[in-house]
Design an enzyme around this catalytic site. Sequence first.
Site, mmCIF file in Angstrom:
data_model
loop_
_atom_site.group_PDB
_atom_site.id
_atom_site.type_symbol
_atom_site.label_atom_id
_atom_site.label_comp_id
_atom_site.label_asym_id
_atom_site.label_seq_id
_atom_site.Cartn_x
_atom_site.Cartn_y
_atom_site.Cartn_z
ATOM 1 N N LYS A 1 -10.419 0.366 -2.338
ATOM 2 C CA LYS A 1 -10.250 0.156 -0.887
ATOM 3 C C LYS A 1 -10.534 1.444 -0.121
ATOM 4 O O LYS A 1 -9.679 2.323 -0.054
ATOM 5 C CB LYS A 1 -8.821 -0.335 -0.595
ATOM 6 C CG LYS A 1 -8.534 -0.549 0.906
ATOM 7 C CD LYS A 1 -7.147 -1.150 1.159
ATOM 8 C CE LYS A 1 -6.800 -1.171 2.638
ATOM 9 N NZ LYS A 1 -5.452 -1.693 2.942
ATOM 10 N N LYS B 1 -6.988 3.449 -3.225
ATOM 11 C CA LYS B 1 -7.399 3.425 -1.816
ATOM 12 C C LYS B 1 -7.556 4.858 -1.346
ATOM 13 O O LYS B 1 -6.758 5.726 -1.719
ATOM 14 C CB LYS B 1 -6.324 2.660 -1.036
ATOM 15 C CG LYS B 1 -6.389 2.751 0.476
ATOM 16 C CD LYS B 1 -5.331 1.843 1.128
ATOM 17 C CE LYS B 1 -5.217 2.079 2.614
ATOM 18 N NZ LYS B 1 -4.172 1.259 3.269
ATOM 19 N N ASP C 1 0.861 -1.186 0.000
ATOM 20 C CA ASP C 1 0.000 0.000 0.000
ATOM 21 C C ASP C 1 0.898 1.236 0.000
ATOM 22 O O ASP C 1 1.476 1.591 1.029
ATOM 23 C CB ASP C 1 -0.913 0.011 1.234
ATOM 24 C CG ASP C 1 -2.005 -1.071 1.175
ATOM 25 O OD1 ASP C 1 -1.826 -2.073 0.451
ATOM 26 O OD2 ASP C 1 -3.030 -0.910 1.867
HETATM 27 O O1 LIG Z 1 -5.660 1.355 6.011
HETATM 28 C C1 LIG Z 1 -6.189 1.227 7.081
HETATM 29 C C2 LIG Z 1 -6.433 2.299 8.037
HETATM 30 O O2 LIG Z 1 -5.235 2.797 8.571
HETATM 31 C C3 LIG Z 1 -7.295 1.832 9.155
HETATM 32 O O3 LIG Z 1 -7.903 2.919 9.760
HETATM 33 P P1 LIG Z 1 -8.827 2.730 11.047
HETATM 34 O O4 LIG Z 1 -7.878 2.395 12.183
HETATM 35 O O5 LIG Z 1 -9.483 4.060 11.229
HETATM 36 O O6 LIG Z 1 -9.794 1.623 10.825
#
Ligand SMILES: O=C[C@H](O)COP(=O)(O)O
Length: 329
Positions: free
Chosen positions: A265, A229, A166
């Site tokens: 995503k 994403k 990513d």
């Molecule tokens: O890519 C994933 C994100 O960093 C997750 O974010 P979150 O902790 O708000 O679910």
Amino acid sequence: MQTATTIQTPHLPQVHDARNPGMALDMDWVMRARANRSAIERRAASLPGRRSVKKDYQAAWLARAVSCIDLTTLAGDDTAGRVARLCAKARQPVRADILDALGLPDLTVGAVCVYHDMIAPAVGALEGSGIPVAAVSTGFPAGLSPFHLRVAEIEESVKAGAQEIDIVISRRKVLTGDWQGLYDEMKAFRAACGEAHVKAILATGELGTLQNVARASLVCMMAGADFIKTSTGKESVNATLPVSLVMIRAIREYHERTGYRVGYKPAGGISKAKDAAVYLSLIKEELGDRWLRPDLFRFGASSLLGDIERQLEHHVTGAYSASWRHAMG
Ligand SMILES: O=C[C@H](O)COP(=O)(O)O
């Protein structure tokens, strides 16, 4: 004026299930991309009230959402122990008795997403499960480290066993309209990934306008992104429905023009089962069922799974358990 009989049948490209190879940067296409904010916001506001996901099928839809989660831990105090616990959850995201009662087959999440240093423990803990490890990279979350180090970071993470990378784009390239620079950067990141699939994090909360989001989405796909994403989860505004509509429509247009399917995503702040259901409806309505699979759709989320498990338990028992019983790591 065109009538129904004079409308030309558009040239339909071949359908590919192959990985998006990218294409030359098409600046005319990029500059034509627009986003009508008020129409997009109206459509986004109508989504939560819609019923594309019928109540009877809710459990199956929530199970589908689980299979599309990139179960994530991205904290400075991550340890091998925490990652091992997260990976155990990734292998068995919902209690076996709940799945049995729902008559659902075995279920795992889409991937486990970690920082570079946690790749090795995650790969070890997931061995034999078939669940890929995704690593955030390129100076995540700001993406401001020297370019050669960002490329080297990708190579190191692939060497360490990450099957998905990513990356974060340089927001300044979008904000200054340096589309060629963004394209070149993304192309270099894709090349460094080799066989590993690359998700381009746009950090949409920092791109200023929806038009920039549309253009950045197209440029990243043209440069060979496998997924686009929304966010790192560290911006002050992360995944939203209006931004999602813009990105999903860019994906649709790219597919119509090239025949290649790019994944989507949304990430950051998605923590409720009902929000996940809205995202699934949006994908179903805008892109169709083919996109509702982990190879083309993921939620980037650290705490969504706990709420989904609670809802599934409620579906089976009629009662809610305390959220602490569904701890992640
Ligand atoms: O890519 C994933 C994100 O960093 C997750 O974010 P979150 O902790 O708000 O679910």
